[in-house]
Design an enzyme around this catalytic site. Structure first.
Site, mmCIF file in Angstrom:
data_model
loop_
_atom_site.group_PDB
_atom_site.id
_atom_site.type_symbol
_atom_site.label_atom_id
_atom_site.label_comp_id
_atom_site.label_asym_id
_atom_site.label_seq_id
_atom_site.Cartn_x
_atom_site.Cartn_y
_atom_site.Cartn_z
ATOM 1 N N HIS A 1 13.536 25.828 123.152
ATOM 2 C CA HIS A 1 14.235 25.487 124.398
ATOM 3 C C HIS A 1 13.425 25.924 125.599
ATOM 4 C CE1 HIS A 1 18.381 25.012 122.354
ATOM 5 N NE2 HIS A 1 17.714 23.896 122.431
ATOM 6 N N ARG B 1 10.929 7.080 127.445
ATOM 7 C CA ARG B 1 10.989 7.659 126.091
ATOM 8 C C ARG B 1 12.476 7.844 125.773
ATOM 9 N NH1 ARG B 1 5.963 10.581 127.916
ATOM 10 N NH2 ARG B 1 4.370 10.126 126.363
ATOM 11 N N ARG C 1 11.244 2.136 125.650
ATOM 12 C CA ARG C 1 10.721 2.188 124.281
ATOM 13 C C ARG C 1 11.873 2.515 123.346
ATOM 14 N NH1 ARG C 1 6.263 6.549 123.031
ATOM 15 N NH2 ARG C 1 8.053 7.934 123.042
ATOM 16 N N GLU D 1 -0.730 2.377 119.256
ATOM 17 C CA GLU D 1 -1.026 3.785 118.977
ATOM 18 C C GLU D 1 -1.544 3.975 117.557
ATOM 19 O OE1 GLU D 1 2.416 5.940 120.317
ATOM 20 O OE2 GLU D 1 3.817 4.582 119.360
ATOM 21 N N ASN E 1 -2.016 9.134 123.254
ATOM 22 C CA ASN E 1 -1.785 10.407 122.546
ATOM 23 C C ASN E 1 -1.855 10.196 121.034
ATOM 24 O OD1 ASN E 1 -1.178 11.233 125.111
ATOM 25 N ND2 ASN E 1 1.021 11.055 124.845
ATOM 26 N N ASP E 2 -1.134 9.186 120.575
ATOM 27 C CA ASP E 2 -1.165 8.927 119.143
ATOM 28 C C ASP E 2 -2.429 8.188 118.731
ATOM 29 O OD1 ASP E 2 1.123 10.093 117.861
ATOM 30 O OD2 ASP E 2 2.349 8.788 119.098
ATOM 31 N N ARG F 1 -2.034 15.882 117.202
ATOM 32 C CA ARG F 1 -1.872 16.123 118.632
ATOM 33 C C ARG F 1 -1.265 17.475 118.935
ATOM 34 N NH1 ARG F 1 2.365 11.480 120.310
ATOM 35 N NH2 ARG F 1 2.770 12.736 122.137
ATOM 36 N N CYS G 1 -0.245 3.978 128.620
ATOM 37 C CA CYS G 1 0.862 4.862 129.009
ATOM 38 C C CYS G 1 0.744 6.252 128.371
ATOM 39 C CB CYS G 1 2.211 4.242 128.666
ATOM 40 S SG CYS G 1 2.486 4.049 126.896
HETATM 41 C C1 PEP Z 1 1.446 8.065 123.106
HETATM 42 O O1 PEP Z 1 1.440 8.240 121.892
HETATM 43 O O2 PEP Z 1 0.428 8.062 123.822
HETATM 44 C C2 PEP Z 1 2.718 7.848 123.827
HETATM 45 C C3 PEP Z 1 2.757 7.439 125.085
HETATM 46 O O3 PEP Z 1 3.865 8.131 123.162
HETATM 47 P P1 PEP Z 1 4.378 9.612 122.842
HETATM 48 O O4 PEP Z 1 3.518 10.580 123.594
HETATM 49 O O5 PEP Z 1 5.797 9.634 123.273
HETATM 50 O O6 PEP Z 1 4.196 9.668 121.360
HETATM 51 MG MG MG Z 2 3.192 7.930 120.710
#
Ligand code: PEP
Ligand code: MG
Length: 531
Positions: free
Chosen positions: A185, A287, A323, A421, A443-444, A454, A492
């Site tokens: 938290h 998200r 999403r 991703e 990110n993914d 990650r 994104c």
């Molecule tokens: C990503 O994977 O870059 C993405 C935008 O989604 P999340 O970070 O929510 O997995």
């Molecule tokens: Mg992602």
């Protein structure tokens, strides 16, 4: 002393530069005597009352997430069974502090060992509660007052959420924790408030002096060299553009006058500041997990629909890309994701899980179809790895649309795009032409391309720093595919929120960026100096 870098886990992004200051741990003398059992009991009651008053005051000034955490604590304080257990130990001769700590110990262990993350996160809240009452018993105050210099990077073993909420973060730099976790938290609160946080750093006893907290990558840099400091100061002043109204309001154009669309990523609509939304071209990623995480049951369709409609209204005609539920991997949802998966990042997550669990997915689909008549809504599917997933999702949307219309309810089919991703999509995008648009989740995409989780931190995280040439190739592939087909391709993932990466993304031909709201000013500034 030469520069040293200690790796932990990035838990809330940002950079802090300042003196390391150890936060007094508030550990109280639990064996301290107040007198006979009657005096011990009176002391415990007084400490509980004082703690409850403080928590209620904090809750009154808090946002929804903080209030929910604090209200749980207030409720626990009023739990007669807990107080009765402590009272019994006091009657048997135990000092109030020891009795209280023992009464909570069982609960803390039970919550801490729970299978579900939702309950594990409560263990930290209970330890926080224990310490607040113990502080009152020992010192007559929850926390011993401490002078904290402006911009300080606070160091602690772990920190409870109420203690975090009691600190004045408008003048402090960030938080470096020896233990802790990014799913606690505390970490959620730090992210919501933009406080840089690195967890799991290991022992930092005795570390003092000027330091850099790089919470984007999960490091503390001790005794930074002058050029390290200069680099981080430059990054931080670029971030200063985020709060400069002129920098925010400027249109996003390159030096040669080319327009770049800048949209926002929304993790929590309650934290979305209207002036940032007003300065953007819309919402490029909602998200939708915010509706599901931190609660025991999935939200009703009507709750979801109202949330999407509120975003459409706030966006006033600009696009809002929601999403669909993306849980699993780094986003477990108690009772829904599979706790026993050996490798959750490669498991039943994102669209895979939604298609497997239609009873979870259908209400979201219906809520989206109904909200779509109220504005410029688009829907995006996460973690697509195979074209069949788009086809199956489209069938589900079509079936629900027919059902809603048959029931006489207003609904519309929005554009349906996909996140890019999984490398399989970026390598052969033409197989995924059934998608109306594409948004690159760096990110993914980075973690799957570099085989670097990650959330790993440390040496693994270093692999994923910056824009790797293989990832750049995948992004270029998508941009080319977008040009050939006329379909939108945006970025994104967090890369789009990093000023250092923006130039490279623009060079690759990206012209749509969806960024963290707090980064909008600095990203517009980075676009303005490009080309
Ligand atoms: C990503 O994977 O870059 C993405 C935008 O989604 P999340 O970070 O929510 O997995
Ligand atoms: Mg992602």
């Amino acid at each position: 002393m030469s520069e040293r870098r200690i790796a932990g886990e990035p838990a809330s992004r940002g950079i802090a530069i300042g003196p390391l200051v150890r936060l007094a741990d508030g550990s109280a003398e639990i064996g301290r005597r107040h007198g006979d059992p009657a005096a011990e009991r009176a002391a415990l009651d007084a400490a509980i009352t004082a703690a409850r008053t403080e928590l209620a005051e904090l809750a009154a000034a808090a946002d929804e997430l903080a209030r929910e955490i604090l209200e749980f604590q207030v409720e626990m304080l009023g739990d007669p069974a807990l107080v009765a257990e402590a009272a019994e130990a006091i009657a048997g001769g135990a000092p109030a502090g020891a009795a209280w700590a023992a009464a909570l110990a069982g609960q803390i262990v039970a919550f801490g060992e729970a299978e579900e993350e939702y309950f594990r996160a409560r263990a930290g809240d209970l330890a926080d509660l224990r310490d607040r009452v113990l502080g009152h018993l020992a010192n007559g105050a929850a926390v011993v007052p401490q002078t904290l210099p402006a911009g300080a990077i606070l160091v602690a073993h772990d920190l409870g959420p109420s203690r975090f909420l009691g600190l004045d973060w408008s003048r402090l730099g960030g938080l470096a924790l020896e233990a802790g976790s990014r799913t606690s938290h505390l970490a959620m609160l730090a992210r919501a408030r933009g406080v840089p946080l690195v967890t799991g750093l290991g022992p930092l006893a005795g570390e003092t002096g000027e330091a850099v907290l790089d919470a984007a990558h999960g490091f503390v840099i001790l005794a930074p060299e002058p050029d390290t400091l200069a680099r981080y100061h430059a990054q931080r002043s670029a971030a200063g553009a985020d709060d400069d109204p002129a920098a925010l309001a400027r249109p996003a154009t390159t030096r040669s006058g080319e327009r770049v669309l800048t949209l926002l990523n929304v993790d929590d609509p309650a934290a979305l500041e209207p002036h940032r939304l007003a300065a953007s071209d819309g919402i490029g990623l909602v998200r939708s997990e915010f509706l599901f995480l931190g609660r025991e049951r999935p939200p009703e369709e009507a709750v979801q629909r109202r949330a999407y409609e509120a975003l459409l209204e706030a966006a006033a005609g600009r696009p809002v890309i929601v999403r669909t539920l993306d849980i699993g991997g780094d986003k477990p949802l108690p009772g829904v994701t599979l706790p026993q998966e050996r490798n959750p990042f490669l498991g039943l997550r994102g669209i895979r899980l939604c298609l497997e669990r239609p009873e979870l997915f259908r209400p979201q689909v219906r809520a989206l179809l109904r909200a779509a008549v109220r504005g410029n809504l688009k829907v995006m599917l996460p973690m697509v790895a195979h074209p069949d997933e788009i086809a199956e999702a489209r069938e589900l949307f079509a079936a629900e649309l027919a059902g809603l219309r048959a029931a006489g309810l207003a609904a519309a089919l929005p554009e349906i795009g996909i996140m890019v991703e999984v490398p399989a999509v970026a390598i052969r995008p033409e197989r995924f032409a059934a998608a109306d648009f594409f948004s690159i989740g760096s990110n993914d995409l980075i973690q799957y391309t570099l085989a670097a989780a990650r959330d790993a931190g440390g040496r693994v995280a270093r692999l994923a720093l910056g824009l790797d040439p293989a990832v750049a190739r995948l992004i270029a592939n998508m941009v080319d595919f977008g040009r050939e087909t006329g379909k939108e391709v945006s970025v994104c993932g967090d890369l789009a929120s990093e000023p250092d990466a923006v130039g490279a993304l623009l060079d690759l031909g990206v012209r749509r960026l969806s960024v963290a709201p707090a980064a909008l000013g600095r990203i517009k500034a980075a676009i303005a100096v490009h080309g």
